[in-house]
Design a protein around this motif. Structure first.
Motif, short mmCIF file in Angstrom:
data_model
loop_
_atom_site.label_atom_id
_atom_site.label_comp_id
_atom_site.label_asym_id
_atom_site.label_seq_id
_atom_site.Cartn_x
_atom_site.Cartn_y
_atom_site.Cartn_z
N VAL A 140 0.83 -1.20 0.00
CA VAL A 140 0.00 0.00 0.00
C VAL A 140 0.87 1.26 0.00
O VAL A 140 0.62 2.21 -0.74
N ARG A 141 1.92 1.26 0.82
CA ARG A 141 2.81 2.42 0.88
C ARG A 141 3.49 2.65 -0.47
O ARG A 141 3.70 3.79 -0.88
N GLN A 142 3.82 1.58 -1.15
CA GLN A 142 4.45 1.71 -2.46
C GLN A 142 3.49 2.31 -3.47
O GLN A 142 3.85 3.19 -4.26
N GLU A 143 2.24 1.85 -3.47
CA GLU A 143 1.26 2.33 -4.43
C GLU A 143 0.81 3.77 -4.14
O GLU A 143 0.49 4.52 -5.06
N LEU A 144 0.76 4.13 -2.86
CA LEU A 144 0.32 5.48 -2.46
C LEU A 144 1.50 6.24 -1.86
O LEU A 144 1.41 6.84 -0.79
N ALA A 145 2.61 6.23 -2.61
CA ALA A 145 3.85 6.81 -2.09
C ALA A 145 3.75 8.31 -1.89
O ALA A 145 4.57 8.90 -1.17
N PHE A 146 2.77 8.97 -2.51
CA PHE A 146 2.65 10.42 -2.38
C PHE A 146 2.05 10.84 -1.05
O PHE A 146 2.03 12.02 -0.72
N MET A 147 1.53 9.90 -0.26
CA MET A 147 0.99 10.27 1.05
C MET A 147 1.51 9.31 2.13
O MET A 147 0.73 8.60 2.77
N PRO A 148 2.83 9.31 2.35
CA PRO A 148 3.41 8.43 3.37
C PRO A 148 3.01 8.81 4.79
O PRO A 148 3.20 8.02 5.72
N TYR A 149 2.48 10.00 4.95
CA TYR A 149 2.09 10.49 6.26
C TYR A 149 0.78 9.88 6.77
O TYR A 149 0.46 9.98 7.96
N ALA A 150 -0.01 9.27 5.88
CA ALA A 150 -1.35 8.82 6.24
C ALA A 150 -1.29 7.53 7.06
O ALA A 150 -0.69 6.55 6.62
N PRO A 151 -1.89 7.49 8.25
CA PRO A 151 -1.93 6.25 9.02
C PRO A 151 -2.69 5.17 8.26
O PRO A 151 -3.59 5.46 7.47
N LEU A 152 -2.33 3.93 8.50
CA LEU A 152 -2.93 2.79 7.82
C LEU A 152 -3.56 1.87 8.86
O LEU A 152 -2.91 1.52 9.85
N ILE A 153 -4.82 1.51 8.65
CA ILE A 153 -5.50 0.64 9.60
C ILE A 153 -6.26 -0.43 8.82
O ILE A 153 -6.82 -0.17 7.76
N PHE A 154 -6.24 -1.66 9.35
CA PHE A 154 -6.92 -2.80 8.73
C PHE A 154 -8.19 -3.09 9.52
O PHE A 154 -8.14 -3.32 10.73
N THR A 155 -9.32 -3.07 8.82
CA THR A 155 -10.60 -3.23 9.50
C THR A 155 -11.47 -4.27 8.81
O THR A 155 -11.21 -4.66 7.67
N SER A 156 -12.49 -4.68 9.53
CA SER A 156 -13.59 -5.44 8.95
C SER A 156 -14.87 -4.78 9.43
O SER A 156 -15.27 -4.95 10.59
N ALA A 157 -15.49 -4.01 8.56
CA ALA A 157 -16.74 -3.35 8.93
C ALA A 157 -17.82 -4.38 9.21
O ALA A 157 -18.72 -4.14 10.03
N LEU A 158 -17.72 -5.54 8.57
CA LEU A 158 -18.73 -6.58 8.75
C LEU A 158 -18.69 -7.16 10.16
O LEU A 158 -19.72 -7.35 10.80
N THR A 159 -17.49 -7.41 10.67
CA THR A 159 -17.35 -7.98 12.02
C THR A 159 -17.13 -6.92 13.09
O THR A 159 -17.20 -7.23 14.28
N GLY A 160 -16.84 -5.68 12.67
CA GLY A 160 -16.57 -4.62 13.62
C GLY A 160 -15.13 -4.57 14.09
O GLY A 160 -14.77 -3.75 14.94
N LYS A 161 -14.27 -5.41 13.53
CA LYS A 161 -12.87 -5.46 13.93
C LYS A 161 -12.17 -4.13 13.68
O LYS A 161 -12.15 -3.62 12.56
#
Length: 440
Positions: A314-335
């Motif tokens: 993801v960081r490689q593909e969106l290299a223009f915004m390295p400042y953005a925090p990255l979070i992994f979620t599941s809206a379906l389970t609420g994780k």
């Protein structure tokens, strides 16, 4: 305040992209020389006579040679028109009236949207005979232009701004954080919104938004006030065809303009697509606080290194915004959904952070002593003074002996030093240069 949307429509090769670049000032559809920003832009902010608007180029419309508009092309046209406030319908004076022009004009008329009929590629403005046929389109008086030469485009823009809606938007409240949830169709935006609103919430009110078919939802959690700014139809599962995904960016423009923090939702199964880059790029260029939300994480097969590999990709593909925090979620389970709001609070605070002038100048002085600016032959950049001129996003002014001596790589070094000292996670930083002699 949300900017009006103006969509450029028409058959292939009528000069839509040429007109697009002419209106935005002849620039290519990119606003900064930052590595990693996708250059396949379909939109750009523009201004004429004091009115600001976002121009959308629908250059990807694919018409059939037999002049029959297929189902997916009609969907593309209708979607672009529906999301726009004003339509610039471009036709070709050299080619004359085409059956496809009649088809698109019919769609425009049924949408009841203000439209300017632009007859492009006019070579002789003293002989208007070639534009007479276009009165058949039923869209008012045609405006002859030559986008390539810039002829009569001023009159066309005068007509355009007369049709723009009045400025609109909701009043800003200093104690409310406005969140825009954006992304391609079917990445889980609706599920994420419902999950954010569905746990331990107190709904305050529903406010009609400036995006069509959207409701801005304000809610309170843990004593803090938030507003979720919907993109169009965010609560219902959109049935937009995959072939029309490029126009999903149109649905995000107003929401991004009005928010403090953007949640860029990415489908964990599909990964970062070119459309994700377009949407995230607009948030970056608009100077908004941003969080990358990789949704549907429950559907990804994992081992102990999956998250690290995925993050790096993801960081490689969106290299223009390295400042953005990255979070992994599941809206379906609420994780991890509740952790999204914790990140929103954190990013909103950084987005509005101000550094004292004294501390900033101390930092810049130490940074230039540790790593002096490179010399250009016999001349070397001198940073005489620095100050922060604004927030949301944080903006810094550097007074230098010669702005042309500041190389992009050294500006990036200074930005990294500021981030290292003060964080600014989740927000882009803006720099401007002013020339000042040492005697001043």
């Amino acid at each position: 305040m949300s900017k009006p949307i103006v969509a450029i429509l028409g058959r292939p090769n009528v000069g839509k992209s040429t007109l697009f670049n002419r209106i935005v000032g002849g620039r290519v559809a990119i606003v900064e020389d930052t590595p990693g920003v996708t250059r396949d832009r379909l939109y750009m902010d523009a201004e004429w006579s004091g009115r600001h608007f976002t121009l959308v180029d629908t250059g990807g419309l694919d018409f059939q040679e037999d002049s029959e508009i297929t189902g997916h092309v009609r969907t593309q046209v209708e979607l672009a028109i529906r999301e726009a406030d004003v339509v610039l319908f471009v036709v070709d004076a050299r080619a004359g009236l085409n059956p496809d022009d009649l088809e698109v004009a019919s769609v425009v008329r049924r949408a009841h949207k203000p439209a300017v009929l632009v007859v492009n590629k006019v070579e002789n403005f003293d002989s208007p005979e070639k534009i007479y046929d276009f009165f058949q389109l039923g869209l008012g008086d045609p405006v002859p232009v030559s986008a390539a030469e810039g002829l009569n485009t001023g009159d066309m823009l005068d007509r355009l701004v007369e049709l723009l809606p009045p400025d609109q938007g909701v009043a800003d409240s200093p104690d409310i954080i406005k969140i825009a949830v954006i992304g391609r169709p079917n990445v889980g935006k609706s599920s994420l919104v419902n999950s954010l609103l569905g746990e331990e919430r107190v709904i305050v009110s529903n406010i009609p938004g400036t995006t069509r078919d959207a409701i801005d939802t304000t809610f309170e959690r843990d004593g803090k006030n938030y507003m979720l700014i919907d993109t169009a139809g965010i609560r219902r599962r959109s049935r937009v065809e995959r072939t029309t995904e490029k126009y999903s960016v149109i649905r995000s423009l107003r929401a991004i303009d009005r928010c403090d923090v953007v949640l860029v939702v990415i489908d964990a199964v599909e990964g970062v697509t070119e459309q994700d880059k377009r949407i995230a790029g607009y948030a970056h260029e608009a100077g908004k606080g941003s969080i990358l939300v990789v949704n549907k994480w429950d559907l990804v097969e994992k081992d102990d290194k999956t998250m690290k590999r995925y993050s790096d990709k993801v960081r490689q593909e969106l290299a223009f915004m390295p400042y953005a925090p990255l979070i992994f979620t599941s809206a379906l389970t609420g994780k991890r959904v509740l952790k999204v709001l914790e990140l929103v609070d954190f990013v909103a605070e950084k987005h509005a952070t101000r550094v004292s002038t004294a501390n900033l100048n101390t930092l810049i002085r130490e940074a230039t002593q540790q790593n002096p600016p490179p010399a250009d032959k016999t001349r070397r950049l001198k940073i005489l003074y620095a100050t922060q001129s604004g927030v949301k996003p944080p903006r810094f002014v550097l007074f230098v002996n010669d702005p042309e001596l500041l190389h992009f790589s050294y500006q990036r070094y200074l930005e990294n030093q500021i981030r290292s000292a003060y964080g600014f996670e989740g927000t882009p930083l803006r720099f401007s240069l002013r020339r000042r002699s040492k005697e001043e």
